[in-house]
Design a protein around this motif. Sequence first.
Motif, PDB file in Angstrom:
ATOM      1  N   ASP A  53      -7.719   8.129 -36.814  1.00 52.69           N
ATOM      2  CA  ASP A  53      -8.298   7.820 -37.568  1.00 52.69           C
ATOM      3  C   ASP A  53      -9.599   6.850 -37.531  1.00 52.69           C
ATOM      4  OD1 ASP A  53      -8.358   7.366 -40.718  1.00 52.69           O
ATOM      5  OD2 ASP A  53      -8.631   5.837 -40.913  1.00 52.69           O
ATOM      6  N   VAL A  54      -9.326   6.110 -37.238  1.00 51.91           N
ATOM      7  CA  VAL A  54     -10.099   5.640 -36.405  1.00 51.91           C
ATOM      8  C   VAL A  54     -12.270   6.241 -35.776  1.00 51.91           C
ATOM      9  CG1 VAL A  54     -11.582   3.891 -34.992  1.00 51.91           C
ATOM     10  CG2 VAL A  54      -9.358   2.557 -36.147  1.00 51.91           C
ATOM     11  N   THR A  55     -11.508   7.118 -34.806  1.00 51.61           N
ATOM     12  CA  THR A  55     -11.991   8.227 -34.331  1.00 51.61           C
ATOM     13  C   THR A  55     -13.011   9.133 -34.542  1.00 51.61           C
ATOM     14  OG1 THR A  55     -10.543   7.703 -32.093  1.00 51.61           O
ATOM     15  CG2 THR A  55     -11.909   9.374 -31.942  1.00 51.61           C
ATOM     16  N   ALA A  56     -11.730   9.549 -35.998  1.00 48.90           N
ATOM     17  CA  ALA A  56     -12.600  10.414 -37.030  1.00 48.90           C
ATOM     18  C   ALA A  56     -13.555   9.319 -37.792  1.00 48.90           C
ATOM     19  CB  ALA A  56     -10.935  11.004 -38.121  1.00 48.90           C
ATOM     20  N   LYS A  57     -13.559   8.570 -38.509  1.00 53.18           N
ATOM     21  CA  LYS A  57     -14.420   7.881 -38.900  1.00 53.18           C
ATOM     22  C   LYS A  57     -15.689   7.755 -37.578  1.00 53.18           C
ATOM     23  CE  LYS A  57     -11.585   5.823 -42.278  1.00 53.18           C
ATOM     24  NZ  LYS A  57     -11.227   3.893 -42.568  1.00 53.18           N
ATOM     25  N   MET A  58     -15.237   7.080 -36.716  1.00 59.15           N
ATOM     26  CA  MET A  58     -16.556   7.660 -35.700  1.00 59.15           C
ATOM     27  C   MET A  58     -17.050   8.873 -35.596  1.00 59.15           C
ATOM     28  SD  MET A  58     -14.631   4.575 -32.989  1.00 59.15           S
ATOM     29  CE  MET A  58     -14.803   2.491 -33.491  1.00 59.15           C
ATOM     30  N   ARG A  59     -16.641   9.882 -35.396  1.00 58.04           N
ATOM     31  CA  ARG A  59     -17.148  11.689 -35.236  1.00 58.04           C
ATOM     32  C   ARG A  59     -17.961  11.145 -35.973  1.00 58.04           C
ATOM     33  NH1 ARG A  59     -12.287  13.632 -32.481  1.00 58.04           N
ATOM     34  NH2 ARG A  59     -12.615  14.016 -30.177  1.00 58.04           N
ATOM     35  N   ASP A  60     -17.084  10.831 -37.608  1.00 57.82           N
ATOM     36  CA  ASP A  60     -17.963  11.556 -39.229  1.00 57.82           C
ATOM     37  C   ASP A  60     -19.367  10.548 -38.538  1.00 57.82           C
ATOM     38  OD1 ASP A  60     -16.183  13.289 -39.951  1.00 57.82           O
ATOM     39  OD2 ASP A  60     -15.630  11.308 -41.367  1.00 57.82           O
ATOM     40  N   ALA A  61     -19.679   9.416 -38.967  1.00 52.75           N
ATOM     41  CA  ALA A  61     -20.996   8.269 -38.362  1.00 52.75           C
ATOM     42  C   ALA A  61     -21.406   9.505 -36.772  1.00 52.75           C
ATOM     43  CB  ALA A  61     -20.229   7.070 -37.829  1.00 52.75           C
ATOM     44  N   SER A  62     -20.906   9.677 -36.114  1.00 58.47           N
ATOM     45  CA  SER A  62     -21.993   9.729 -35.547  1.00 58.47           C
ATOM     46  C   SER A  62     -23.046  11.337 -35.730  1.00 58.47           C
ATOM     47  CB  SER A  62     -21.156  10.622 -33.455  1.00 58.47           C
ATOM     48  OG  SER A  62     -21.555  11.554 -32.532  1.00 58.47           O
TER      49      SER A  62
END
Length: 313
Positions: A23-32
Amino acid sequence: MLRKWLLASVMLAAIVAPAAADDVTAKMRDASKIALARPAGETTESTVRIARGDETIVGTLALPKGVEKPPVVLLLHGFTGKRDELEVAGTKEGVYSRTARLLAERGLASLRIDFVGSGDSSGKWEDTTTFSQIADAVAAFDWLKKQDTIDPGRIHVIGWSLGGLVASHLASVRPVDSATLWAPVANPAFSFGVVLGQDTVNKAMAATDPNELIEGTLPWGAKTSLKVPFFKSLFATDPVAAIAQYGGPLLVIVGTKDTVVTPQPAAGQLFLDYHTGDEGLMVLDTDHGFDAFTGPATLDEMVGATLSFIEAH
């Protein structure tokens, strides 16, 4: 209380719960994606020379055109690397030269340096130690504080692999605005037992002549020779203890296929376990080189996440 950036619910001992980490990585990917989707501006680069005692550190300063006194990111390369870093397949750039361009195109300056004994800097590779590299990073930070082309009050740091160890120690002694560690070495003595072979480390530690050259073979087949003080410095530097002294924002990015700094993501999680402050852990399905041998996709995603994290702080 400082908020735990995207990670409040996933701190479990030294291991990240898989669902929460996803979940954290998915949010970071969106931010990226959002960060890299912004229009790209122009960049200028220049070579700089920084004195440290009798040594000269050579670096490349990248500046975004049209931005007055931008924040700056200090880029610290990995073991046996140099300031442009590993060539990225399908491009004419290295991991760090590409990172510098992507950051500058979106308003962030950067300084990438060759540690003394590496690249174009003075000194001999065989004389490098973790202490000398930390001293180089401190000298580069102090040089940036005196520059009028960037904002000396907003200096961030990115460290890859052994550069992550160096960045951790820099953050413990200088007021960096944020620290981002890519596949950082958490336990140097253990990691170099993996990288150079435990027999090589043992031979160095048993040597009585500090000038003895110890040869080791890297996982990709290349050989390198270093003097005994390098190996001894591995046992005298502790990046996790260093990061515990740093209260600023911390982002750690690791790959589950990393066989150099291992095991992951537990090795990356160690930094967060001993750090107090805003923090995040991004876990990717990648290797220690961020799939640079196959193309820039993973690296670009990491740069975008790092850019978003820096801008948030």
